[in-house]
Design a protein around this motif. Structure first.
Motif, PDB file in Angstrom:
ATOM      1  N   PRO A 103       8.190   2.608  19.759  1.00 48.94           N
ATOM      2  CA  PRO A 103       9.159   3.333  18.922  1.00 48.94           C
ATOM      3  C   PRO A 103       9.624   2.445  17.759  1.00 48.94           C
ATOM      4  N   GLY A 104       8.793   2.293  16.738  1.00 49.10           N
ATOM      5  CA  GLY A 104       9.057   1.399  15.611  1.00 49.10           C
ATOM      6  C   GLY A 104       8.415   0.047  15.846  1.00 49.10           C
ATOM      7  N   SER A 105       8.315  -0.746  14.773  1.00 45.67           N
ATOM      8  CA  SER A 105       7.705  -2.074  14.934  1.00 45.67           C
ATOM      9  C   SER A 105       8.740  -3.124  15.334  1.00 45.67           C
ATOM     10  N   SER A 106      10.029  -2.776  15.282  1.00 45.39           N
ATOM     11  CA  SER A 106      11.053  -3.714  15.772  1.00 45.39           C
ATOM     12  C   SER A 106      10.810  -4.061  17.232  1.00 45.39           C
ATOM     13  N   GLU A 107      10.347  -3.063  17.986  1.00 41.79           N
ATOM     14  CA  GLU A 107      10.163  -3.244  19.433  1.00 41.79           C
ATOM     15  C   GLU A 107       9.111  -4.329  19.742  1.00 41.79           C
ATOM     16  N   THR A 129      12.255 -14.418   4.545  1.00 39.86           N
ATOM     17  CA  THR A 129      11.424 -13.376   5.146  1.00 39.86           C
ATOM     18  C   THR A 129      12.302 -12.479   6.003  1.00 39.86           C
ATOM     19  N   PHE A 130      11.688 -11.468   6.617  1.00 43.94           N
ATOM     20  CA  PHE A 130      12.401 -10.568   7.530  1.00 43.94           C
ATOM     21  C   PHE A 130      12.870 -11.409   8.722  1.00 43.94           C
ATOM     22  N   GLU A 131      14.169 -11.316   9.018  1.00 43.65           N
ATOM     23  CA  GLU A 131      14.776 -12.338   9.874  1.00 43.65           C
ATOM     24  C   GLU A 131      14.853 -12.015  11.362  1.00 43.65           C
ATOM     25  N   LEU A 174       3.902 -13.942   9.769  1.00 42.94           N
ATOM     26  CA  LEU A 174       3.517 -13.788   8.359  1.00 42.94           C
ATOM     27  C   LEU A 174       3.676 -12.319   7.983  1.00 42.94           C
ATOM     28  N   CYS A 175       4.567 -12.062   7.059  1.00 43.00           N
ATOM     29  CA  CYS A 175       4.902 -10.694   6.667  1.00 43.00           C
ATOM     30  C   CYS A 175       4.213 -10.407   5.327  1.00 43.00           C
ATOM     31  N   ASN A 176       3.314  -9.423   5.302  1.00 40.96           N
ATOM     32  CA  ASN A 176       2.488  -9.226   4.112  1.00 40.96           C
ATOM     33  C   ASN A 176       2.306  -7.746   3.793  1.00 40.96           C
ATOM     34  N   ASN A 178       5.633  -9.450   1.890  1.00 45.42           N
ATOM     35  CA  ASN A 178       6.802 -10.034   2.534  1.00 45.42           C
ATOM     36  C   ASN A 178       8.058  -9.199   2.275  1.00 45.42           C
ATOM     37  N   ASN A 179       8.892  -9.089   3.265  1.00 44.70           N
ATOM     38  CA  ASN A 179      10.254  -8.573   3.088  1.00 44.70           C
ATOM     39  C   ASN A 179      11.152  -9.805   3.127  1.00 44.70           C
ATOM     40  N   PRO A 180      11.997 -10.065   2.157  1.00 44.80           N
ATOM     41  CA  PRO A 180      12.542  -9.194   1.115  1.00 44.80           C
ATOM     42  C   PRO A 180      11.835  -9.227  -0.237  1.00 44.80           C
ATOM     43  N   VAL A 205       0.932 -10.913  12.149  1.00 50.15           N
ATOM     44  CA  VAL A 205       0.967 -10.437  10.769  1.00 50.15           C
ATOM     45  C   VAL A 205       1.679  -9.087  10.754  1.00 50.15           C
ATOM     46  N   ASP A 206       2.798  -9.055  10.064  1.00 53.18           N
ATOM     47  CA  ASP A 206       3.622  -7.849   9.981  1.00 53.18           C
ATOM     48  C   ASP A 206       3.241  -7.106   8.704  1.00 53.18           C
ATOM     49  N   GLU A 207       2.559  -5.968   8.880  1.00 52.43           N
ATOM     50  CA  GLU A 207       2.081  -5.194   7.723  1.00 52.43           C
ATOM     51  C   GLU A 207       2.934  -3.942   7.492  1.00 52.43           C
ATOM     52  N   ALA A 208       4.239  -4.088   7.693  1.00 54.31           N
ATOM     53  CA  ALA A 208       5.138  -2.934   7.529  1.00 54.31           C
ATOM     54  C   ALA A 208       5.003  -2.296   6.146  1.00 54.31           C
ATOM     55  N   TYR A 209       4.734  -3.139   5.117  1.00 54.93           N
ATOM     56  CA  TYR A 209       4.719  -2.631   3.733  1.00 54.93           C
ATOM     57  C   TYR A 209       3.322  -2.588   3.134  1.00 54.93           C
ATOM     58  N   LEU A 210       2.303  -2.840   3.936  1.00 58.70           N
ATOM     59  CA  LEU A 210       0.949  -2.970   3.401  1.00 58.70           C
ATOM     60  C   LEU A 210       0.487  -1.728   2.646  1.00 58.70           C
ATOM     61  N   ARG A 232       2.210  -2.534  12.491  1.00 63.27           N
ATOM     62  CA  ARG A 232       2.375  -1.493  11.465  1.00 63.27           C
ATOM     63  C   ARG A 232       3.581  -0.638  11.850  1.00 63.27           C
ATOM     64  N   THR A 233       4.109   0.056  10.856  1.00 64.04           N
ATOM     65  CA  THR A 233       5.216   0.967  11.156  1.00 64.04           C
ATOM     66  C   THR A 233       5.048   2.272  10.388  1.00 64.04           C
ATOM     67  N   PHE A 234       5.583   3.335  10.934  1.00 66.48           N
ATOM     68  CA  PHE A 234       5.627   4.622  10.233  1.00 66.48           C
ATOM     69  C   PHE A 234       6.967   4.786   9.502  1.00 66.48           C
ATOM     70  N   SER A 235       7.803   3.733   9.540  1.00 67.70           N
ATOM     71  CA  SER A 235       9.155   3.828   8.971  1.00 67.70           C
ATOM     72  C   SER A 235       9.178   3.770   7.454  1.00 67.70           C
ATOM     73  N   LYS A 236       8.164   3.177   6.852  1.00 71.85           N
ATOM     74  CA  LYS A 236       8.264   2.865   5.421  1.00 71.85           C
ATOM     75  C   LYS A 236       7.542   3.916   4.588  1.00 71.85           C
ATOM     76  N   LEU A 237       6.252   3.734   4.323  1.00 71.67           N
ATOM     77  CA  LEU A 237       5.572   4.707   3.455  1.00 71.67           C
ATOM     78  C   LEU A 237       5.591   6.118   4.052  1.00 71.67           C
ATOM     79  N   LEU A 243      12.746   8.482  12.895  1.00 70.98           N
ATOM     80  CA  LEU A 243      11.963   9.116  13.969  1.00 70.98           C
ATOM     81  C   LEU A 243      11.427   8.096  14.959  1.00 70.98           C
ATOM     82  N   ARG A 244      11.157   6.868  14.479  1.00 69.94           N
ATOM     83  CA  ARG A 244      10.765   5.713  15.301  1.00 69.94           C
ATOM     84  C   ARG A 244       9.327   5.769  15.806  1.00 69.94           C
ATOM     85  N   LEU A 245       8.442   5.132  15.074  1.00 74.88           N
ATOM     86  CA  LEU A 245       7.063   4.975  15.522  1.00 74.88           C
ATOM     87  C   LEU A 245       6.454   3.734  14.878  1.00 74.88           C
TER      88      LEU A 245
HETATM   89  N1  PLP Z   1       9.060  -5.511   9.896  1.00 74.10           N
HETATM   90  C1  PLP Z   1       9.536  -5.573   8.655  1.00 74.10           C
HETATM   91  C2  PLP Z   1       8.952  -6.549   7.703  1.00 74.10           C
HETATM   92  C3  PLP Z   1      10.587  -4.753   8.249  1.00 74.10           C
HETATM   93  O1  PLP Z   1      11.069  -4.858   7.022  1.00 74.10           O
HETATM   94  C4  PLP Z   1      11.135  -3.849   9.186  1.00 74.10           C
HETATM   95  C5  PLP Z   1      12.255  -2.982   8.825  1.00 74.10           C
HETATM   96  O2  PLP Z   1      12.844  -3.056   7.790  1.00 74.10           O
HETATM   97  C6  PLP Z   1      10.579  -3.814  10.461  1.00 74.10           C
HETATM   98  C7  PLP Z   1       9.548  -4.654  10.788  1.00 74.10           C
HETATM   99  C8  PLP Z   1      11.101  -2.907  11.529  1.00 74.10           C
HETATM  100  O3  PLP Z   1      10.946  -1.601  11.172  1.00 74.10           O
HETATM  101  P1  PLP Z   1      10.817  -0.436  12.259  1.00 74.10           P
HETATM  102  O4  PLP Z   1      11.362  -0.912  13.550  1.00 74.10           O
HETATM  103  O5  PLP Z   1      11.585   0.689  11.681  1.00 74.10           O
HETATM  104  O6  PLP Z   1       9.335  -0.155  12.338  1.00 74.10           O
END
Ligand code: PLP
Length: 375
Positions: A103-107, A129-131, A174-176, A178-180, A205-210, A232-237, A243-245
């Motif tokens: 349920p999201g990539s935070s998990e 980076t994302f903390e 490695l966030c790619n 990168n956030n922020p 490798v965190d591809e949340a924004y790829l 990967r996450t469905f939260s961004k694009l 909804l959390r995936l």
């Molecule tokens: N990874 C990065 C780099 C993010 O910026 C975020 C959310 O802002 C997440 C993971 C977690 O997102 P989510 O749990 O909604 O998938």
């Protein structure tokens, strides 16, 4: 004091590496300054440019799918999760046994801190980076080394590998993009990192924004390696933050380690919307282009007024506001535009999420008023 000066210098070097940006090569958005668009935004309440959310929400087909499945939500619908996993795996060209949904990539990010870092297995991350991973690892007693981004905004993979060796790291993050910053680490650097990191240091490798960028994913390499985890996450694009995936892709042994902290079935609304998103032709390209256009227009506007941004390929960017970032953010919020924050390494640089054209017009109005420049 001196660290602020050197941080500022490193930011300016970074910003100076080019406002040409994403390589997608789109022109400015002319409708962004239309007064009607601004009025519509003002009427809708505060403009939220703080959490890197999608202003567009789930695609229409995804919304319809989520609504349509509510009547069936008395059941867990495990087969639906299997179908989504299979479609994702097929689209990425990897085996379904190397894909696990969350349920999201935070998990999986949180689980990675618990499973692969400890008092004797440290963590190496970039700065900024994302903390969340670093904070959880530190809270659990792991040594966390923050390695400043390179002048071009990429992760400094050579310094990160040195740090991993020094602290016997269990994990390297490695966030790619990168956030922020939204900045990119080129595929060659990631390949070098994989070839030179200590064997016991896993690479996450965190591809949340790829999907917002022109970069290639490293996800296919989970077929050959057992020390690479890709998120990967469905939260961004896909606009599904609420909804959390999310997805973890890795060798089955690594997925089992993540899963060792327990299971939790997914909301069926998220599954239905996620599947519809994956099946929506052209959605990724359309949203990527839309985001790049609005981002580029905003960054150009800021640049013309003397405010520099880190080159970004994501749905956020960082701008040097040349004054205290926290005070600046508060002044923007007073004018109805809620932006992100600064990171300790760059206290005068704030993160801004890319909104709609109308929202970014409101951002420009507030920005001009706060810093005293012409809109
Ligand atoms: N990874 C990065 C780099 C993010 O910026 C975020 C959310 O802002 C997440 C993971 C977690 O997102 P989510 O749990 O909604 O998938």
């Amino acid at each position: 004091m001196s660290s602020t000066v050197s941080s500022r210098r490193s930011f300016l070097q970074l910003a100076g590496t080019g406002l040409a940006l994403s390589g997608i090569g789109l022109g400015p958005a002319t409708a962004a300054t239309a007064p009607a668009a601004r009025a519509a935004t003002a009427a809708a309440g505060p403009v939220l440019l703080n959490f890197n959310e999608s202003p567009y929400g789930p695609a229409p087909a995804a919304q319809a799918a989520a609504r349509g499945i509510v009547a069936e939500s008395g059941r867990y619908l495990f087969a639906l999760a299997g179908e989504l996993r299979d479609v994702f795996a097929r689209q990425e060209g990897i085996g379904a046994e190397r894909v696990r949904l969350y349920p999201g990539s935070s998990e999986p990010l949180n689980r990675a801190a618990v499973v692969w870092t400890s008092a004797t297995a440290g963590l190496v991350v970039a700065d900024p980076t994302f903390e969340s991973l670093g904070e959880l690892a530190a809270a659990r007693g792991a040594t966390v080394v923050k390695v400043p981004l390179r002048a071009d905004g990429a992760h400094d993979v050579r310094a990160m590998v040195e740090a991993a060796k020094r602290i016997n790291a269990g994990l390297l993050y490695l966030c790619n993009p990168n956030n922020p910053t939204g900045s990119i680490t080129p595929a060659d650097d990631i390949a070098w990192l994989l070839a030179n990191k200590p064997a016991q240091t896993r690479l996450l490798v965190d591809e949340a924004y790829l999907q917002f960028s022109a970069q290639r994913s490293v996800i296919a390499q989970v077929m050959q390696r057992d020390d690479l985890i890709v998120l990967r996450t469905f939260s961004k694009l896909y606009g599904m933050a609420g909804l959390r995936l999310g997805v973890a892709a890795a060798h089955p042994d690594r997925l089992r380690e993540l899963a060792s902290l327990g299971d939790n079935p997914l909301p069926v609304t998220a599954l239905a919307a996620g599947l519809a998103s994956l099946r929506e032709p052209g959605l990724v390209a359309q949203r990527r282009e839309q985001n790049a256009q609005v981002r580029q227009a905003t960054v150009e506007w800021l640049g013309k007024r003397g405010f520099r941004c880190v080159p970004s390929e994501a749905n956020c960017f960082m701008v040097d506001v040349q004054r205290d970032g926290a005070a600046f953010t508060a002044a923007m919020a007073e004018r109805g535009v809620v932006i992100g924050r600064s990171w300790p390494i760059w206290p005068q640089v704030v993160r801004v999420t890319v909104g709609t054209e109308a929202e970014m017009a409101a951002f420009r109005t507030a920005f001009a008023a706060v810093v005293g420049v012409n809109e």
